[in-house]
Design an enzyme around this catalytic site. Structure first.
Site, PDB file in Angstrom:
ATOM      1  N   LYS A  29     -10.606  11.562   8.147  1.00 21.81           N
ATOM      2  CA  LYS A  29      -9.179  10.968   8.067  1.00 21.81           C
ATOM      3  C   LYS A  29      -9.480  10.602   9.707  1.00 21.81           C
ATOM      4  O   LYS A  29      -9.820  11.660  10.270  1.00 21.81           O
ATOM      5  CB  LYS A  29      -8.088  11.357   7.485  1.00 21.81           C
ATOM      6  CG  LYS A  29      -7.669   9.852   7.463  1.00 21.81           C
ATOM      7  CD  LYS A  29      -7.539   8.945   6.623  1.00 21.81           C
ATOM      8  CE  LYS A  29      -6.275   8.389   6.119  1.00 21.81           C
ATOM      9  NZ  LYS A  29      -7.027   7.134   5.240  1.00 21.81           N
ATOM     10  N   GLY A  43       8.049  -0.934   2.393  1.00 24.22           N
ATOM     11  CA  GLY A  43       6.211  -0.442   3.260  1.00 24.22           C
ATOM     12  C   GLY A  43       6.133  -1.740   2.632  1.00 24.22           C
ATOM     13  O   GLY A  43       5.912  -1.729   1.337  1.00 24.22           O
ATOM     14  N   GLY A  67       3.454  -3.210   3.744  1.00 23.07           N
ATOM     15  CA  GLY A  67       2.071  -3.688   4.508  1.00 23.07           C
ATOM     16  C   GLY A  67       1.274  -4.481   3.096  1.00 23.07           C
ATOM     17  O   GLY A  67       2.048  -4.446   2.060  1.00 23.07           O
ATOM     18  N   VAL A  77      -0.420  -3.094   0.699  1.00 19.15           N
ATOM     19  CA  VAL A  77      -0.675  -2.793  -0.351  1.00 19.15           C
ATOM     20  C   VAL A  77       0.598  -2.993  -0.841  1.00 19.15           C
ATOM     21  O   VAL A  77       1.044  -3.467  -2.156  1.00 19.15           O
ATOM     22  CB  VAL A  77      -1.102  -0.704   0.557  1.00 19.15           C
ATOM     23  CG1 VAL A  77      -0.977  -0.249  -1.024  1.00 19.15           C
ATOM     24  CG2 VAL A  77      -2.645  -0.615   0.098  1.00 19.15           C
TER      25      VAL A  77
END
Length: 355
Positions: free
Chosen positions: A90, A188, A190, A192
């Site tokens: 990552k 959330g 965003g 996705v």
């Protein structure tokens, strides 16, 4: 007489609580573009370490390092559980994606990725767009999620996998995967989170939405007839399912006792702040869908897509996430253990089989 006091030693990555025998941790700087980044390669037992690049305005470099170490380990387990011949890595860039991100910054990041000689393969994550990955690709071959490497933006497949896994969780808890009338709190919005809302809306679910970015909230309210709440209240609302799709650590000692849903199933990485929080969820009778198992659709898309296609194979393996989740839930119930412990075991079984 001059008395000099030595500064206490600064903890290294090796001494960090989240260090888990990581193979490589790179601290990258580029003054001209303003790049400050950390690339963590956790494990390459199964193959090169594949994992996205996240851009976030971390309050400190220490918090950025924590995220990089935790997320890279999660990618090792995610790729193993998804049956991919890839390790885990990552990258995090310390910046505000809405103010600091430039093509020059992304190209500088790509230069550092190239220096790792293919041991780390990058892709998009929070704060990074497909266009950003195109800029990265100008400086390195070791990038996925671009037009040249396959299907581009992986977020629709992440959302699809979460949706299928969420239905598997509903089937386990409620006896049916039918989401008609089920109240789902999506935290959330965003790429996705919004795509997940679309799937849920089409499946007949009633949506409660939240995000720190108000225009995203208003868009979801308009498109899906959703009810808006503050992000800090998303876990508390009266809902059947809580779907965290923002940053990690949302399941912790403060929030777990307040959760109003019977299921937690979302796209965020590292949702559990500690292992004890997973145990606490189980004690409360809340089914937790291990994040790296349910959100593997994106990494599947960037791993299996081929230049100009591969969507059919990607979609089939993404839909199979539902079977993986069902197997985890059943094995956890039989063993009377938290699902994330079972998911870890299944991933480790595959890692240990590799010579």
């Amino acid at each position: 007489m001059n008395v000099q006091f030595s500064k206490p030693p600064v903890p290294t990555a090796f001494e960090h609580d989240e260090f888990d025998d990581h193979e490589n941790v790179l601290f990258a700087r580029d003054r001209k573009s303003g790049l400050t980044a950390i690339i963590a390669v956790h494990d390459t037992t199964l193959g090169p370490a594949l994992g996205g690049c996240r851009i976030w305005p971390y309050p400190s470099k220490a918090e950025a390092l924590t995220d990089a170490l935790r997320l890279s380990r999660g990618m090792t387990y995610k790729n193993a559980l998804a049956g991919l011949d890839l390790g885990g890595g990552k990258a995090v860039i310390i910046a505000d994606p809405r103010q600091d991100k430039t093509p020059e910054l992304m190209k500088a990041f790509g230069t550092h990725v190239e220096r790792l000689s293919g041991t780390y393969i990058t892709a998009e994550d929070v704060g990074v767009s497909p266009e950003d990955m195109e800029a990265v690709a100008e400086k390195t071959r070791h990038v996925r999620g671009t037009r040249a490497t396959g299907l581009g933006d992986p977020s629709p497949f992440t959302a699809l996998g979460v949706f299928e896994g969420l239905k598997a969780a509903a089937s386990h808890v409620f006896g049916s995967s039918d989401l008609t009338g089920k109240r789902v709190s999506v935290q959330g919005l965003g790429h996705v989170g919004f795509d997940l809302c679309k799937h849920l809306h089409e499946a007949g679910a009633s949506l409660i939405v939240s995000d720190i970015h108000e225009p995203a909230v208003q868009r979801a309210v308009s498109c899906f007839d959703a009810t808006a709440v503050k992000p800090e209240d998303a876990h508390r609302v009266d809902a059947d399912i809580f779907a965290p799709c923002a940053l990690g650590g949302v399941l912790n000692a403060q929030t777990v006792p307040e959760i109003g849903a019977k299921i937690v199933a979302g796209a965020s990485n590292n949702q559990l702040q500690t292992t004890e929080d997973g145990v606490a969820l189980k004690k409360r009778g809340i089914l937790y869908a291990p994040d790296y198992a349910i959100n593997a659709g994106g990494v599947i898309s960037i791993a299996l897509a081929t230049p100009g296609g591969g969507e059919q194979a990607v979609r089939a393996k993404t839909l199979a996430i539902a079977e993986t989740m069902s197997a985890i839930f059943s094995r956890a119930e039989e063993a009377n253990r938290p699902p994330e412990q079972i998911a870890d075991e299944i991933a480790e079984e595959r890692l240990n089989r590799r010579p």
